[in-house]
Scaffold this motif. Structure first.
Motif, PDB file in Angstrom:
ATOM      1  N   ALA A  63       6.781 -14.628   8.267  1.00 18.15           N
ATOM      2  CA  ALA A  63       5.575 -15.084   7.577  1.00 18.15           C
ATOM      3  C   ALA A  63       5.733 -14.809   6.082  1.00 18.15           C
ATOM      4  O   ALA A  63       6.520 -13.947   5.669  1.00 18.15           O
ATOM      5  CB  ALA A  63       4.339 -14.364   8.116  1.00 18.15           C
ATOM      6  N   THR A  64       4.971 -15.569   5.272  1.00 17.07           N
ATOM      7  CA  THR A  64       4.964 -15.377   3.823  1.00 17.07           C
ATOM      8  C   THR A  64       3.542 -15.079   3.369  1.00 17.07           C
ATOM      9  O   THR A  64       2.604 -15.791   3.744  1.00 17.07           O
ATOM     10  CB  THR A  64       5.478 -16.632   3.097  1.00 17.07           C
ATOM     11  N   LEU A  65       3.383 -14.030   2.570  1.00 15.82           N
ATOM     12  CA  LEU A  65       2.070 -13.671   2.029  1.00 15.82           C
ATOM     13  C   LEU A  65       1.868 -14.344   0.668  1.00 15.82           C
ATOM     14  O   LEU A  65       2.833 -14.641  -0.045  1.00 15.82           O
ATOM     15  CB  LEU A  65       1.965 -12.148   1.879  1.00 15.82           C
ATOM     16  N   ASP A  66       0.624 -14.540   0.314  1.00 16.20           N
ATOM     17  CA  ASP A  66       0.297 -15.106  -0.995  1.00 16.20           C
ATOM     18  C   ASP A  66       0.766 -14.135  -2.088  1.00 16.20           C
ATOM     19  O   ASP A  66       0.454 -12.948  -2.053  1.00 16.20           O
ATOM     20  CB  ASP A  66      -1.218 -15.322  -1.092  1.00 16.20           C
ATOM     21  N   HIS A  67       1.515 -14.671  -3.091  1.00 17.08           N
ATOM     22  CA  HIS A  67       2.087 -13.769  -4.113  1.00 17.08           C
ATOM     23  C   HIS A  67       1.876 -14.295  -5.526  1.00 17.08           C
ATOM     24  O   HIS A  67       2.646 -13.960  -6.451  1.00 17.08           O
ATOM     25  CB  HIS A  67       3.583 -13.570  -3.852  1.00 17.08           C
ATOM     26  N   ARG A  68       0.831 -15.122  -5.739  1.00 17.46           N
ATOM     27  CA  ARG A  68       0.596 -15.661  -7.083  1.00 17.46           C
ATOM     28  C   ARG A  68       0.295 -14.562  -8.102  1.00 17.46           C
ATOM     29  O   ARG A  68       0.732 -14.634  -9.260  1.00 17.46           O
ATOM     30  CB  ARG A  68      -0.545 -16.673  -7.029  1.00 17.46           C
ATOM     31  N   ASP A  69      -0.451 -13.530  -7.689  1.00 17.24           N
ATOM     32  CA  ASP A  69      -0.747 -12.439  -8.626  1.00 17.24           C
ATOM     33  C   ASP A  69       0.515 -11.671  -8.990  1.00 17.24           C
ATOM     34  O   ASP A  69       0.701 -11.253 -10.146  1.00 17.24           O
ATOM     35  CB  ASP A  69      -1.795 -11.490  -8.029  1.00 17.24           C
ATOM     36  N   LEU A  70       1.414 -11.516  -8.049  1.00 21.92           N
ATOM     37  CA  LEU A  70       2.662 -10.810  -8.335  1.00 21.92           C
ATOM     38  C   LEU A  70       3.579 -11.655  -9.216  1.00 21.92           C
ATOM     39  O   LEU A  70       4.341 -11.103 -10.021  1.00 21.92           O
ATOM     40  CB  LEU A  70       3.365 -10.455  -7.022  1.00 21.92           C
ATOM     41  N   PHE A 194       8.131  -7.765  -0.457  1.00 22.66           N
ATOM     42  CA  PHE A 194       7.244  -7.401   0.647  1.00 22.66           C
ATOM     43  C   PHE A 194       6.395  -8.589   1.108  1.00 22.66           C
ATOM     44  O   PHE A 194       5.783  -8.532   2.180  1.00 22.66           O
ATOM     45  CB  PHE A 194       6.305  -6.258   0.231  1.00 22.66           C
ATOM     46  N   THR A 195       6.343  -9.640   0.292  1.00 23.28           N
ATOM     47  CA  THR A 195       5.542 -10.799   0.699  1.00 23.28           C
ATOM     48  C   THR A 195       6.270 -11.652   1.727  1.00 23.28           C
ATOM     49  O   THR A 195       5.662 -12.552   2.313  1.00 23.28           O
ATOM     50  CB  THR A 195       5.185 -11.666  -0.525  1.00 23.28           C
ATOM     51  N   GLU A 196       7.563 -11.387   1.942  1.00 24.11           N
ATOM     52  CA  GLU A 196       8.299 -12.050   3.019  1.00 24.11           C
ATOM     53  C   GLU A 196       8.395 -11.077   4.191  1.00 24.11           C
ATOM     54  O   GLU A 196       9.077 -10.052   4.107  1.00 24.11           O
ATOM     55  CB  GLU A 196       9.703 -12.460   2.561  1.00 24.11           C
ATOM     56  N   ILE A 197       7.697 -11.369   5.282  1.00 24.49           N
ATOM     57  CA  ILE A 197       7.737 -10.520   6.475  1.00 24.49           C
ATOM     58  C   ILE A 197       8.955 -10.925   7.293  1.00 24.49           C
ATOM     59  O   ILE A 197       9.033 -12.060   7.782  1.00 24.49           O
ATOM     60  CB  ILE A 197       6.451 -10.679   7.318  1.00 24.49           C
ATOM     61  N   GLN A 198       9.919 -10.000   7.435  1.00 26.81           N
ATOM     62  CA  GLN A 198      11.187 -10.326   8.084  1.00 26.81           C
ATOM     63  C   GLN A 198      11.347  -9.590   9.409  1.00 26.81           C
ATOM     64  O   GLN A 198      10.789  -8.514   9.617  1.00 26.81           O
ATOM     65  CB  GLN A 198      12.356  -9.977   7.154  1.00 26.81           C
ATOM     66  N   ALA A 199      12.156 -10.187  10.293  1.00 28.86           N
ATOM     67  CA  ALA A 199      12.454  -9.571  11.593  1.00 28.86           C
ATOM     68  C   ALA A 199      13.422  -8.411  11.382  1.00 28.86           C
ATOM     69  O   ALA A 199      14.484  -8.591  10.775  1.00 28.86           O
ATOM     70  CB  ALA A 199      13.068 -10.591  12.536  1.00 28.86           C
ATOM     71  N   PRO A 200      13.096  -7.201  11.875  1.00 29.24           N
ATOM     72  CA  PRO A 200      13.991  -6.051  11.689  1.00 29.24           C
ATOM     73  C   PRO A 200      15.251  -6.109  12.554  1.00 29.24           C
ATOM     74  O   PRO A 200      16.223  -5.424  12.271  1.00 29.24           O
ATOM     75  CB  PRO A 200      13.107  -4.857  12.076  1.00 29.24           C
ATOM     76  N   PHE A 201      15.219  -6.904  13.618  1.00 27.16           N
ATOM     77  CA  PHE A 201      16.400  -7.069  14.482  1.00 27.16           C
ATOM     78  C   PHE A 201      16.257  -8.380  15.248  1.00 27.16           C
ATOM     79  O   PHE A 201      15.198  -9.011  15.242  1.00 27.16           O
ATOM     80  CB  PHE A 201      16.570  -5.873  15.445  1.00 27.16           C
TER      81      PHE A 201
END
Length: 399
Positions: A63-70, A194-201
């Protein structure tokens, strides 16, 4: 002696078998790896890239989080870094601050005064040699020159020291501002990752708790990821059986749903603590599950191979009578005259419904397996004829 009807009891022959001894215990299947994937920052979810039940690879974006403020913060940090680097370059190129200019002016004034006193001293020295002035005037000129020299030396040392200290101080200050700006930029870029939620395995998404537009909460998992390529059947082995189990032993998991088949593995974990309530020790049987046939939470039984006994003399377990706390027991053995004799034997391992008899019995002997409890020694038993014997007798009567 008394007679006992064969319908009241059952018998069996002692046989020779190669016994495989197992320690068995109830068990449930758990994935080798399981993780609740949680966001590291609170932000609206912009995009969901996967769905529940999907197989994902390690590092794949879920998933991708909104990151316009960053993005705006990063642009600001980049500008601050560029400004700090320009200031550092200017400082290193020799830009002199105002207080250094003042000290340089003081040196120049002192130097001019020193030159004037030098000219005056030279002139009065010549006049004194010519007898034109008294020695008092010469001494005054020498004193004025000495004072001017001292004033110049002090101003020069102050200027040199200020020049050295100011230059180093200003450069260090500029360098610190560059480091601070660079750290701020790195922090922002880290937060952007951190705005990209990645699979740990690599594994399967067993739960999906959010959708696009939801607010990611750092305290609640977004997804649950399990790795079923290798699973652990976690068994609760009775405390008295656990000492026979060791790491590296072969084990088998038999699901309650026998249609799934059986699965072979290896003992990898033996807990060192006893469950105080159940008096069991947890044992893990690790099983390769490349096809994913075994799902999480499947219930069944783990059997750990602890010993193999070749050519063991065996009887059904029901033939044994044993007193609690005793290591030996007794069985009823029927001789060739159909007389039952109680015999002390040394029981060995158990395998399924079979009992190994280590001492006191030979293969081929007949033992009572049912109805013999408390039967007196020497009881005459009428054994029921086999089906073949009955058919032969009926044929003889017809003739």
């Amino acid at each position: 002696s008394s007679d006992v009807c064969s319908s009241d009891l059952q018998t069996a022959k002692a046989e020779t078998h190669d016994l495989t001894i197992y320690v068995s215990a109830p068990a449930s299947i758990f994935p080798r790896n399981q993780a609740n994937v949680t966001a590291r920052m609170t932000a609206p979810i912009q995009t969901i890239h996967v769905r529940k039940g999907q197989v994902v690879k390690e590092g794949q974006s879920l998933a991708t989080l909104d990151h316009r403020d960053l993005d705006a913060q990063r642009a600001d940090a980049q500008a601050q870094l560029a400004d700090a680097q320009a200031t550092l370059e200017k400082t290193q190129a020799g830009t002199v601050p105002a207080d250094l200019d003042q000290k340089r002016g003081a040196v120049q004034i002192a130097e001019a005064a020193l030159n004037q006193t030098k000219l005056s001293l030279d002139r009065r020295t010549q006049l004194f040699k010519d007898g034109a002035i008294p020695q008092r005037d010469l001494l005054q000129a020498q004193t004025d020159h000495a004072q001017a020299q001292t004033t110049y030396d002090v101003a020069k040392r102050a200027f040199d020291l200020a020049q050295t200290q100011t230059s180093e101080r200003e450069i260090r200050s500029a360098q610190a501002r560059v480091a601070s700006a660079r750290a701020k930029l790195q922090l922002t870029e880290t937060q952007l990752t951190f705005t990209e939620i990645q699979a740990p395995f690599t594994g399967t998404l067993s739960e999906q708790n959010v959708f696009a537009g939801d607010l990611a909460d750092t305290t609640k998992p977004l997804f649950q990821l399990i790795d079923l390529a290798v699973v652990n059947a976690r068994a609760q082995v009775p405390e008295d059986q656990a000492p026979r189990v060791h790491q590296g032993q072969s084990c088998t998991f038999v699901p309650v749903d026998t249609a799934l088949g059986t699965f072979n593995g290896t003992v990898t974990v033996i807990n060192q603590a006893v469950d105080a309530q159940r008096r069991t020790i947890e044992v893990w049987c690790e099983i390769n599950n490349p096809t994913g046939k075994l799902n999480g939470n499947v219930f069944g039984e783990v059997r750990v191979l602890v010993q193999q006994v070749p050519k063991a003399v065996t009887v059904p377990i029901s033939a044994l009578e044993i007193q609690q706390g005793q290591t030996t027991g007794s069985i009823l053995v029927v001789d060739d005259k159909n007389i039952a004799h109680r015999r002390e034997i040394t029981p060995g391992e158990r395998s399924g419904d079979l009992l190994e008899v280590r001492k006191g019995l030979t293969a081929g002997e007949t033992v009572v397996t049912k109805g013999g409890y408390a039967l007196p020694d020497g009881t005459s038993i009428e054994l029921e004829k086999s089906a073949e014997e009955k058919d032969s007798k009926e044929d003889d009567e017809k003739k």
